[in-house]
Design an enzyme around this catalytic site. Structure first.
Site, PDB file in Angstrom:
ATOM      1  N   GLU A   9      -3.554   0.892  -6.025  1.00 30.42           N
ATOM      2  CA  GLU A   9      -2.569  -0.152  -6.316  1.00 30.42           C
ATOM      3  C   GLU A   9      -2.363  -0.205  -7.816  1.00 30.42           C
ATOM      4  O   GLU A   9      -3.279   0.107  -8.586  1.00 30.42           O
ATOM      5  CB  GLU A   9      -3.042  -1.512  -5.770  1.00 30.42           C
ATOM      6  CG  GLU A   9      -1.959  -2.561  -5.756  1.00 30.42           C
ATOM      7  CD  GLU A   9      -0.710  -2.105  -5.009  1.00 30.42           C
ATOM      8  OE1 GLU A   9       0.229  -1.613  -5.702  1.00 30.42           O
ATOM      9  OE2 GLU A   9      -0.661  -2.211  -3.781  1.00 30.42           O
ATOM     10  N   CYS A  66       0.871  -1.176   0.000  1.00 27.69           N
ATOM     11  CA  CYS A  66       0.000   0.000   0.000  1.00 27.69           C
ATOM     12  C   CYS A  66       0.900   1.215   0.000  1.00 27.69           C
ATOM     13  O   CYS A  66       1.556   1.514   1.002  1.00 27.69           O
ATOM     14  CB  CYS A  66      -0.902  -0.006   1.242  1.00 27.69           C
ATOM     15  SG  CYS A  66      -1.957   1.454   1.396  1.00 27.69           S
TER      16      CYS A  66
END
Length: 347
Positions: free
Chosen positions: A129, A2
């Site tokens: 992402e 992340c």
């Protein structure tokens, strides 16, 4: 992993969205630590080293506080260990923005705070992402399904993107009708400059193997805490010991997503364009989903005058010029992202 998030709610809205029920059954809104609401800046594109809203047990700051009392704090993304000897946190020679759950008890930077009970919950609208393509990386925005997310309309929308699966109902806090914030498990530490000065609280997002519906995007994802009970257990370092809390760090197939443009790739870009859905085949905007329609409904009935505009270095003239040059979005989520009907947010 992340490496980028979005958190666009104003401080007061974050507090409302994080409401919880204490042991006596009373619903409460966590307050911000003194001065921390001013340190937090809403943003469509948060990167490591920025300040983010984090839920922690109040007992970390007040030993006499009730065991179930939570508080919101602004913490730096990228954990600075308490034992770090340099006077400048930016001189850390390795990244601590993410912490792999498998190694959390092996690395001193994470083991020490974990065993001290320094667990936190990072809240955000969602995270970005990047999926590796042949010649480029395609960004996606990933978040909790919103109300009515199990509808056939949303399932069809996602099948058009990459055929992911997501069948769990949303569990937003009772009384909050806005966007359900993502709740990610983390650990935090408190570092004080060697020469003295204001203590710096910082955190690391814990990651696990990606859930089946996200594996085609990336092989890692944040450890998601699903629902009030999991959040409570993660934060209750007195009752839930570290080794038991680690069991909550599981890959969960409960998130939804949509592709966004490469505009988000540059961390300096901080506008609604970061979140706008695109069609991977034509690079056009997608039709509104059930979740996006819920967001538009909330914005239409809410009180935007109490919100704070995401922080940006652009002047108003530059923003207006860019807005005119972009295509007008369509659909519920796009209207929310464009913010055509929003007034400037205030504290």
């Amino acid at each position: 992993m992340c490496g980028r998030t979005a958190c666009t709610l104003a401080p007061a809205e974050v507090s409302r969205a994080c409401s919880y029920r204490n042991r006596g059954g009373e619903r409460k809104q966590p307050r911000w630590r003194d001065g921390d609401a001013d340190k937090y800046r809403p943003s469509y594109n948060k990167s490591p080293q920025s300040m983010s809203p984090v839920l922690v047990s109040q007992r970390h700051f007040d030993k006499s506080a009730p065991v179930d009392e939570c508080v919101l704090a602004s913490m730096r993304w990228g954990l600075i260990p308490a034992w770090f000897k340099q006077s400048d946190p930016s001189k850390m020679h390795y990244s601590t923005s993410n912490c792999r759950s498998e190694n959390i008890l092996e690395k001193k930077s994470y083991k020490d705070p974990l065993l001290k009970g320094q667990r936190c919950v990072i809240v955000a609208d969602g995270f970005y992402e990047w999926r590796r393509m042949e010649k480029e990386k395609q960004p996606f925005f990933i978040y909790f399904p919103q109300r009515n997310s199990a509808s056939q309309e949303q399932k069809e929308d996602q099948q058009d993107i990459m055929s992911p699966t997501c069948n769990k109902e949303s569990e937003a806090p009772v009384g909050w009708t806005g966007w359900r914030l993502l709740t990610m498990a983390g650990v935090f530490d408190c570092w004080t400059p060697p020469g003295g000065g204001e203590p710096l609280y910082s955190y690391s997002v814990i990651t696990v193997n990606a859930a089946p519906n996200l594996q085609r995007i990336h092989d890692r994802m944040p450890a998601i805490l699903d629902g009030e009970d999991e959040v409570r257990r993660w934060l209750d370092f007195g009752e839930v010991k570290s080794l038991d809390a680690i069991k909550l760090l599981q890959s969960k197939d409960i998130l939804t997503f949509h592709p966004v443009s490469s505009f988000v790739n540059n961390s300096r870009n901080n506008s609604s364009e970061c979140l706008q859905p695109v069609d991977l085949n034509s690079k056009k905007e997608l039709k509104a989903t059930a979740s996006s329609k819920m967001m538009m409904s909330w914005l239409s009935s809410g009180s935007p005058t109490k919100r704070k505009e995401p922080d940006t270095n652009e002047t108003k003239g530059e923003q207006d010029s860019k807005a005119k040059s972009r295509c007008k979005p369509v659909g519920g989520l796009q209207l929310w992202l464009q913010g055509d009907n929003k007034k400037p947010r205030t504290k």
